[in-house]
Design a protein around this motif. Structure first.
Motif, PDB file in Angstrom:
ATOM      1  N   GLY A 114      15.000  15.386  -7.358  1.00 17.09           N
ATOM      2  CA  GLY A 114      15.558  16.077  -6.168  1.00 17.09           C
ATOM      3  C   GLY A 114      14.791  15.787  -4.894  1.00 17.09           C
ATOM      4  O   GLY A 114      15.239  15.412  -3.856  1.00 17.09           O
ATOM      5  N   PHE A 115      13.544  15.889  -5.016  1.00 21.61           N
ATOM      6  CA  PHE A 115      12.679  15.928  -3.724  1.00 21.61           C
ATOM      7  C   PHE A 115      11.328  15.485  -4.175  1.00 21.61           C
ATOM      8  O   PHE A 115      10.545  14.916  -3.078  1.00 21.61           O
ATOM      9  N   VAL A 116      10.771  15.471  -5.225  1.00 21.15           N
ATOM     10  CA  VAL A 116       9.198  15.131  -5.452  1.00 21.15           C
ATOM     11  C   VAL A 116       9.066  13.724  -4.990  1.00 21.15           C
ATOM     12  O   VAL A 116       8.330  13.490  -4.033  1.00 21.15           O
ATOM     13  N   ILE A 117       9.554  12.961  -5.706  1.00 20.84           N
ATOM     14  CA  ILE A 117       9.414  11.465  -5.679  1.00 20.84           C
ATOM     15  C   ILE A 117       9.920  10.859  -4.216  1.00 20.84           C
ATOM     16  O   ILE A 117       9.296  10.132  -3.570  1.00 20.84           O
ATOM     17  N   TRP A 118      10.769  11.547  -3.651  1.00 21.00           N
ATOM     18  CA  TRP A 118      11.331  11.237  -2.340  1.00 21.00           C
ATOM     19  C   TRP A 118      10.426  11.564  -1.059  1.00 21.00           C
ATOM     20  O   TRP A 118      10.070  10.886  -0.135  1.00 21.00           O
ATOM     21  N   ILE A 119      10.031  12.911  -1.241  1.00 20.65           N
ATOM     22  CA  ILE A 119       8.898  13.396  -0.292  1.00 20.65           C
ATOM     23  C   ILE A 119       7.482  12.436  -0.528  1.00 20.65           C
ATOM     24  O   ILE A 119       6.776  12.099   0.503  1.00 20.65           O
ATOM     25  N   GLY A 120       7.273  12.166  -1.704  1.00 18.47           N
ATOM     26  CA  GLY A 120       6.094  11.246  -1.698  1.00 18.47           C
ATOM     27  C   GLY A 120       6.258   9.788  -1.314  1.00 18.47           C
ATOM     28  O   GLY A 120       5.306   9.467  -0.679  1.00 18.47           O
ATOM     29  N   LEU A 121       7.410   9.381  -1.422  1.00 23.38           N
ATOM     30  CA  LEU A 121       7.720   8.015  -0.839  1.00 23.38           C
ATOM     31  C   LEU A 121       7.581   8.148   0.812  1.00 23.38           C
ATOM     32  O   LEU A 121       7.051   7.277   1.510  1.00 23.38           O
ATOM     33  N   ALA A 122       8.341   9.308   1.416  1.00 29.08           N
ATOM     34  CA  ALA A 122       8.112   9.333   2.829  1.00 29.08           C
ATOM     35  C   ALA A 122       6.742   9.581   3.386  1.00 29.08           C
ATOM     36  O   ALA A 122       6.595   9.033   4.406  1.00 29.08           O
ATOM     37  N   ILE A 123       5.888  10.559   2.666  1.00 35.04           N
ATOM     38  CA  ILE A 123       4.478  10.592   3.138  1.00 35.04           C
ATOM     39  C   ILE A 123       3.853   9.207   2.864  1.00 35.04           C
ATOM     40  O   ILE A 123       2.942   9.041   3.835  1.00 35.04           O
ATOM     41  N   SER A 124       3.868   8.646   1.874  1.00 38.19           N
ATOM     42  CA  SER A 124       3.510   7.286   1.568  1.00 38.19           C
ATOM     43  C   SER A 124       3.785   6.209   2.763  1.00 38.19           C
ATOM     44  O   SER A 124       2.786   5.710   3.392  1.00 38.19           O
ATOM     45  N   TRP A 125       4.751   6.279   3.233  1.00 42.50           N
ATOM     46  CA  TRP A 125       5.246   5.453   4.264  1.00 42.50           C
ATOM     47  C   TRP A 125       4.698   5.976   5.594  1.00 42.50           C
ATOM     48  O   TRP A 125       4.281   5.046   6.356  1.00 42.50           O
ATOM     49  N   MET A 154       0.903  -1.218   0.049  1.00 49.21           N
ATOM     50  CA  MET A 154      -0.154  -0.289  -0.064  1.00 49.21           C
ATOM     51  C   MET A 154       0.835   1.278  -0.172  1.00 49.21           C
ATOM     52  O   MET A 154       0.414   2.257  -0.670  1.00 49.21           O
ATOM     53  N   VAL A 155       1.888   1.338   0.556  1.00 51.84           N
ATOM     54  CA  VAL A 155       2.940   2.369   0.565  1.00 51.84           C
ATOM     55  C   VAL A 155       3.186   2.526  -1.069  1.00 51.84           C
ATOM     56  O   VAL A 155       3.488   3.673  -1.490  1.00 51.84           O
ATOM     57  N   ALA A 156       3.725   1.433  -1.796  1.00 48.14           N
ATOM     58  CA  ALA A 156       3.983   1.281  -3.080  1.00 48.14           C
ATOM     59  C   ALA A 156       2.899   2.038  -3.810  1.00 48.14           C
ATOM     60  O   ALA A 156       3.077   2.735  -4.818  1.00 48.14           O
ATOM     61  N   ALA A 157       1.608   1.737  -3.679  1.00 45.90           N
ATOM     62  CA  ALA A 157       0.395   2.201  -4.496  1.00 45.90           C
ATOM     63  C   ALA A 157       0.317   3.583  -4.159  1.00 45.90           C
ATOM     64  O   ALA A 157       0.122   4.609  -5.123  1.00 45.90           O
ATOM     65  N   ALA A 158       0.381   4.233  -2.928  1.00 46.99           N
ATOM     66  CA  ALA A 158       0.133   5.649  -2.766  1.00 46.99           C
ATOM     67  C   ALA A 158       1.303   6.216  -3.383  1.00 46.99           C
ATOM     68  O   ALA A 158       1.095   7.689  -3.680  1.00 46.99           O
ATOM     69  N   TRP A 159       2.594   5.761  -3.423  1.00 44.15           N
ATOM     70  CA  TRP A 159       3.788   6.399  -3.901  1.00 44.15           C
ATOM     71  C   TRP A 159       3.408   6.913  -5.274  1.00 44.15           C
ATOM     72  O   TRP A 159       3.769   7.932  -5.704  1.00 44.15           O
ATOM     73  N   MET A 160       2.626   5.800  -5.974  1.00 39.74           N
ATOM     74  CA  MET A 160       2.343   6.032  -7.415  1.00 39.74           C
ATOM     75  C   MET A 160       1.681   7.216  -7.815  1.00 39.74           C
ATOM     76  O   MET A 160       1.726   8.336  -8.531  1.00 39.74           O
TER      77      MET A 160
END
Length: 512
Positions: A484-495, A287-293
């Protein structure tokens, strides 16, 4: 207020209401919009076009194209007349514009250009650029740019029909209906996905927007006219959000369209990388992976495709470890997060319109410029909010109109020996619910208005001037912001919001 009733905003709202109103007719057992032409991903040109509804199958693809063109021609010509224009002149030039733009739209659906990895097998293609059907927007922009820059006199001839703001505003009004149905459909699902998805996108969006705007202004010296649509395009979704932001701050129409084009291109890069990264590092956190997308891939088509691909990859790896999850939950999470992000378009238009009037373009010595805030606010957003609200309300009060019931499993019955050789009739696919079917049909026009917008803006854009204004630097800002930050912030918030949340196990494994 009186002057607003003689503007393109009003015409856009009226046209949008007309189309989404016709989309409501399946609720009463009538199909008044199914003749609209739907463009499908194709390899065989004969299969590229079809009526949006099987009810009009006898019309054929070319017949539905003719009906769609005639409807738009009459509706827009009448609208132009109400604005004081010359409907006859508009009709001739719109005919040519529509033909060219539609050709670009159809070409953009060619299988080797559009098919995402999850659709290649069905189309019989071994490889594809994976741009989705939104590649048609890019081709329309390029086509318009070629004419506008190589033959300025031809572009000037098109001017009467090149009403990019009218087209995009009408498309966004229609867009509200589809989002309302999607929101109603998801509201009947798991509450934890809805709540966590909403919380995640609020936090992510506010962080994304501020950081992209800061980077564009501070380090690349872009004007606010460029920085704000860029921030919205990366933070929400490329086309609708960037253009609505541009209207709120009174940017030139070409600015958000160029931003949107970058979003489409880079969404493909994300779609090729992120699902495989999720399989490698997030197989235990589906579900973390799905939200990340949903938080990272910025166009609807690419985001939904990424969710589908990620689910297949992650579920396959999880099955190797003995965890067989019920299908659909990851795709649902990606879709829910992306839909909630799209809903911010109207909210953010109000916020930015007020900020620009009150702080950025405020005249010295004036108090809170309420009149200026009202004048600056893009009024067509009212149409977007209203269509969204009406369709959401209808979907919530009539859930059967947006969600097909799940098939009920029946215990096998005894079969007589002499009847065993008889083949069971094939199961019919579940019927598409009435309201969802209607919004799918109206969305055909939303996409057509978008592609007309891209072509029209290409006609009016001077590529040399755009490059001088920093088009190359715009792409660099996007790359730095995204990786630089969009996909990493998205991953952190998904987690943060989905860590430990798992899909239910498939019934065969003993799960619920």
């Amino acid at each position: 207020m009186k002057s607003w009733f003689r503007t393109e905003d009003t015409l856009a709202v009226v046209l949008g209401f007309l189309i989404v109103g016709l989309g409501l007719t399946p609720l009463v057992g009538v199909d008044l919009l199914g003749w609209a032409v739907a463009v499908k991903e194709w390899v065989d040109p004969a299969k590229a076009l079809a009526p949006a509804s099987g009810t009009y199958a006898a019309l054929t693809g070319l017949g539905s194209l003719g009906a769609t063109y005639a409807f738009l021609l009459v509706a827009l010509s009448v609208g132009i007349a109400t604005l004081g224009g010359k409907p006859g002149q508009f009709a001739v030039r719109f005919t040519v514009l529509f033909a060219l733009a539609f050709a670009c739209w159809t070409a953009g659906h060619y299988g080797y250009i559009a098919a995402t990895p999850d659709k290649q097998k069905a189309l019989g293609v071994e490889w594809s650029l994976g741009l989705t059907g939104e590649a048609g927007y890019l081709l329309a922009l390029v086509g318009g740019l070629l004419i506008g820059n190589l033959s300025p006199r031809t572009a000037e001839w098109f001017k009467t029909a090149s009403r990019s703001e009218l087209y995009i505003k009408t498309g966004i009004v229609i867009y509200g209906a589809g989002l309302g149905v999607k929101a109603a459909e998801e509201s009947s699902r798991a509450g934890v996905v809805l709540f966590r998805g909403l919380a995640a996108i609020v936090e992510a969006y506010l962080i994304y927007w501020a950081l992209v705007y800061f980077v564009a202004r501070k380090f690349f010296k872009f004007s606010r006219e460029w920085a704000a649509p860029l921030a919205s395009g990366i933070s929400i979704c490329g086309v609708s959000a960037a253009i609505t932001t541009g209207a709120a701050i009174r940017a030139r129409p070409v600015v958000p369209v160029m931003v949107s084009s970058l979003v489409v291109v880079f969404s493909v890069v994300e779609m090729l990388i992120l699902p495989f990264a999720a399989r490698t590092f997030l197989a235990d956190e589906p579900m973390v992976a799905a939200a990340w997308m949903g938080l990272s891939v910025k166009t609807d088509g690419a985001a939904f495709a990424s969710g589908t691909i990620t689910e297949s990859l992650v579920y396959a790896k999880a099955a190797e470890n003995g965890h067989v999850y019920e299908k659909g939950w990851m795709t649902l999470t990606t879709t829910t997060v992306k839909v909630f992000i799209d809903l911010f378009i109207g909210v953010w238009a109000i916020v930015l319109g007020a900020v620009w009037a009150w702080k950025i373009d405020k005249q010295p010595g004036r108090g809170v410029p309420l009149a200026d805030i009202w004048n600056r606010f893009p009024k067509f957003v009212f149409g977007y909010v209203l269509t969204f609200g009406v369709f959401l309300a209808v979907g919530l009060t009539h859930p059967e109109a947006v969600s097909a019931p799940k098939p009920t499993a029946h215990a096998p019955t005894a079969v007589k020996a002499e009847a065993k050789t008889e083949a069971a009739p094939p199961a019919k696919p579940p019927a598409v619910p009435a309201l969802k079917r209607g919004t799918d049909q109206s969305d055909v026009f939303r996409r057509l208005f978008f592609v007309l917008t891209f072509f029209a803006i290409g006609l009016s854009a001077n590529f040399k001037r755009l490059w001088a204004e920093g088009l190359g630097r715009l792409a660099l800002v996007y790359v730095i912001s995204l990786f630089g930050f969009v996909i990493w912030i998205g991953l952190a918030i998904s987690w943060l919001f989905f860590h430990g949340v798992l899909p239910p196990l498939a019934p065969a494994t003993g799960g619920s």
